[in-house]
Motif scaffolding. Structure first.
Motif, PDB file in Angstrom:
ATOM      1  N   VAL A  53       0.841  -1.202   0.000  1.00  0.00           N
ATOM      2  CA  VAL A  53       0.000   0.000   0.000  1.00  0.00           C
ATOM      3  C   VAL A  53       0.874   1.249   0.000  1.00  0.00           C
ATOM      4  O   VAL A  53       0.614   2.208  -0.729  1.00  0.00           O
ATOM      5  CB  VAL A  53      -0.961  -0.012   1.209  1.00  0.00           C
ATOM      6  N   LEU A  54       1.935   1.237   0.809  1.00  0.00           N
ATOM      7  CA  LEU A  54       2.790   2.433   0.902  1.00  0.00           C
ATOM      8  C   LEU A  54       3.777   2.535  -0.260  1.00  0.00           C
ATOM      9  O   LEU A  54       4.136   3.627  -0.676  1.00  0.00           O
ATOM     10  CB  LEU A  54       3.573   2.440   2.219  1.00  0.00           C
ATOM     11  N   LEU A  55       4.228   1.379  -0.777  1.00  0.00           N
ATOM     12  CA  LEU A  55       5.345   1.400  -1.729  1.00  0.00           C
ATOM     13  C   LEU A  55       4.946   0.983  -3.130  1.00  0.00           C
ATOM     14  O   LEU A  55       5.775   1.015  -4.045  1.00  0.00           O
ATOM     15  CB  LEU A  55       6.466   0.476  -1.234  1.00  0.00           C
ATOM     16  N   GLY A  56       3.693   0.572  -3.320  1.00  0.00           N
ATOM     17  CA  GLY A  56       3.280   0.095  -4.639  1.00  0.00           C
ATOM     18  C   GLY A  56       3.456  -1.398  -4.745  1.00  0.00           C
ATOM     19  O   GLY A  56       4.119  -2.034  -3.918  1.00  0.00           O
ATOM     20  N   LYS A  57       2.813  -1.955  -5.760  1.00  0.00           N
ATOM     21  CA  LYS A  57       2.787  -3.410  -5.969  1.00  0.00           C
ATOM     22  C   LYS A  57       4.177  -4.019  -5.872  1.00  0.00           C
ATOM     23  O   LYS A  57       5.122  -3.535  -6.482  1.00  0.00           O
ATOM     24  CB  LYS A  57       2.214  -3.706  -7.366  1.00  0.00           C
ATOM     25  N   GLY A  58       4.269  -5.096  -5.123  1.00  0.00           N
ATOM     26  CA  GLY A  58       5.563  -5.767  -4.984  1.00  0.00           C
ATOM     27  C   GLY A  58       6.489  -5.022  -4.037  1.00  0.00           C
ATOM     28  O   GLY A  58       7.496  -5.545  -3.603  1.00  0.00           O
ATOM     29  N   GLY A  59       6.125  -3.779  -3.725  1.00  0.00           N
ATOM     30  CA  GLY A  59       6.936  -3.008  -2.784  1.00  0.00           C
ATOM     31  C   GLY A  59       8.199  -2.449  -3.417  1.00  0.00           C
ATOM     32  O   GLY A  59       8.937  -1.736  -2.776  1.00  0.00           O
TER      33      GLY A  59
END
Lengths: 436, 436
Positions: A53-59
């Motif tokens: 959620v904070l960093l985008g898909k897959g982080g």
């Protein structure tokens, strides 16, 4: 005997002593009062969120600046690194419970594993305010107004909000046929305040011919009144209702409210590359320019695209509380120190402590802050305590006073005694000392 | 088109909508005002600390409730799970910068991976207040007074602070020759409010003979005025200046300040086993007993022994903000709702927006909160917005009003128009509507 642990905190994190924390709270309370007065409402979000959620898909690649870990339930979680991403998630998640335009403020801690050598903190406080759901001059102006009123409320009067519009510069570059190099050009332009005009010119001539480099420099260094700068921009980039027209409307409103002296149209303000799409703001305090912008922001045309198909345009700004406090220190224009405590009731014995507390209560009922020294220690010890804590007055009600139903008020700064006072007179005396 | 991420938050964590967050802030501001009025000063500490500092040498077994991880610099770190441990570390670390007695408050978030099925949160807010550096009746009383004044300031009037003294019960058990089973006995006694007298009697008769079980029950269920209960305790456990004498002094001070009706001497209050050494407090609201204690604390004789050899006795208490808010909901005695916004200035066109903002400024200068609707949308849309946001009045200044230099004020609750007003009259009209 237990083995002891060295009391210490992590690098980049801070403890706040009462005086510092009182000052921080006073600044936050002042900002909050301004925000509320303008119809901005508070929200809050969790400090810990799902990493995707904070960093985008897959982080994405593991960003060294993010505090990211697996919790005891095996979830990939991160501590928030700003208040904008959580706000975007919040708008998408609670869209049906909210109305537009939505005006919120959020004052909270964020976490980044920054290089602490540059005087940065890893835990710091941001004060964000945004208007979401409209794309119009009135909202752009309202954020500007809030920036001006916030600083004024903090007692700062010598400052300018520098503003510009992302689209004008891009359009100008297109006109020059330099649109494809806009990334590199913007990076050079962004350094103007740091490295100066000649160094920027040198960088630009690596990218473009001398003539176009000169034109870009003329564009970003236009000076004069806001009206003159705007005329120069229109001459170089052409008029367009969406950008120069928008700036004009904002500047007119600033003049109508008499805040034009705090506003400077500054085409060198670009604020990075990706996020902003319209007006952009940075704020510099006269005499503390090296601290950089204490309040920055701008307009974005799609806040929550990571989470929802609904397009949510918005405009907002953010005060960096730590940087602002540093700037206020620098200017020696600290916000008025919240005085520690008005009244200390001294203790002469430990039986019948209700008597001392009743006296303190009478001062509180009259609007003062008051406390009782808890033990019947030597008066010298009690006075030394009052001095360390910055207490203004002492109320003495020893055995003799008590028998005569009077008290003595001591002005601790002036070291002057006012004896034989009734409670009524004691309240008046303290009021005179505190307000003097 | 980007793939979208489902906007969601972690179990046990919460977003707060503006109305909820306004209420939370109002409660915190009220508590803070009471704390300050009594000479308590704010501090702050980091949310993230070294694990050994928070958890003790070696960090112990990995506690499932702790958010603990390795940061990007390889440090073993944890998010704070209460405000007491960081405060102990803070006192040891900053001892030379602080004076005693030191009175601090700390309102902040803490994190525990609790089982969320029991309605517990993993991120929640605590409001702690403590007096460190003295062991005397006056300090014990001051914490009690603060508990009473805090609830009263929140508009709660039907509540009791139940208090007792850890040492009396221990001494009583020694007198009975049951000191060695005190752990098991205290665990049973602690259940009295939940499981009732007979169930506790049954448990006690597993541990002791019937006669001593009966004596313990008599001890913990003593009723009557505080004076009568104290007499009963002295009869069963004997008098001792340090415990029954201390309670007596605190109760006398409560009577002197007229708060005795909010104080109940309750020998069944034990507050766990290890931490507290003197007076202990729990607070129950009439009509919301099942929520449990909303403010609890007590005296400890050595706050910072993990970090320093200096013995730091203290007394303090903590309001669980979430539990308190739940209790206030339960009682339908919410603190007065901070009204969202007083005035909405409607927009009729998007040129000359400075005019609308100038009107809003005049309301702000008069002490109201005011905002401008940013776009010139249909009046129905603007009124619907005002209703959703809970705005009390609308100010209408369309082309006709503007030509005549007047405005119309609309009372949005009463749907009544006040037309043809000068700005002065408009201010008066809004004041009448808001205060009515």
């Amino acid at each position: 005997m237990k083995e002891q642990i060295e009391p210490r905190i992590l690098k980049g994190f801070r403890d706040f002593l009462p005086q510092q924390e009182s000052r921080r709270k006073a600044v936050q309370e002042t900002l909050q009062a301004v925000f509320r007065q303008h119809g901005f409402l508070p929200i809050d979000t969790p400090i810990l969120e799902y990493s995707d959620v904070l960093l985008g898909k897959g982080g994405g690649e593991t960003d060294k600046q993010i505090y990211r870990f697996e919790d005891n339930g095996g979830r990939d979680v991160s501590m928030r690194f700003d208040l904008t991403v959580p706000f975007a998630r919040y708008m998408a998640q609670h869209r049906s419970e909210l109305y537009l335009p939505f005006k919120r403020y959020h004052i909270a801690k964020v976490f980044r594993g920054e290089n602490t050598q540059r005087g940065r903190y890893r835990e710091f406080t941001q004060c964000d305010f945004d208007i979401v759901g409209v794309d119009c001059a009135s909202a752009d102006f309202e954020i500007l107004l809030l920036m001006v009123r916030s600083l004024q409320a903090l007692g700062v009067h010598d400052f300018r909000v520098h503003l510009s519009h992302r689209a004008i510069f891009n359009r100008f570059l297109d006109t020059l046929g330099a649109g494809r190099q806009s990334g590199d050009i913007l990076r050079s332009v962004d350094k103007l305040k740091k490295i100066g005009e000649e160094a920027v010119r040198e960088e630009l001539t690596q990218l473009l011919d001398q003539q176009r480099a000169a034109q870009i420099l003329m564009f970003i260094t236009a000076t004069g009144t806001a009206g003159e700068v705007l005329t120069s921009l229109v001459a170089l980039a052409g008029h367009n209702e969406h950008d120069t027209g928008r700036l004009q409307a904002v500047l007119e409103a600033a003049a109508a409210l008499g805040i034009q002296d705090h506003v400077r149209l500054d085409p060198s303000i670009t604020r990075g590359l990706d996020y902003y799409t319209g007006i952009v703001y940075e704020t510099f305090l006269d005499g503390a320019a090296e601290i950089g912008s204490v309040c920055s922001g701008g307009r974005y045309n799609d806040l929550a695209s990571l989470y929802t198909k609904e397009q949510l345009p918005g405009v907002g700004s953010s005060v960096g509380l730590d940087r602002l406090l540093a700037a206020l220190e620098e200017l020696h224009s600290r916000p008025a120190e919240p005085s520690a405590v008005d009244v200390l009731v001294l203790a002469f014995d430990e039986t019948g402590i209700g008597h001392y507390h009743s006296i303190a209560e009478q001062f509180r009922a009259a609007g003062f802050s008051a406390e009782v020294y808890p033990e019947a220690r030597k008066l010298g010890v009690q006075f030394a305590f009052a001095e360390k804590k910055g207490i203004r007055t002492a109320v003495i009600c020893g055995p003799e006073e008590r028998a005569a139903d009077v008290v003595t008020v001591k002005d601790l700064a002036q070291r002057a005694n006012h004896s034989g006072l009734s409670m009524d007179d004691a309240l008046k005396t303290v009021r005179r000392i505190i307000s003097g």
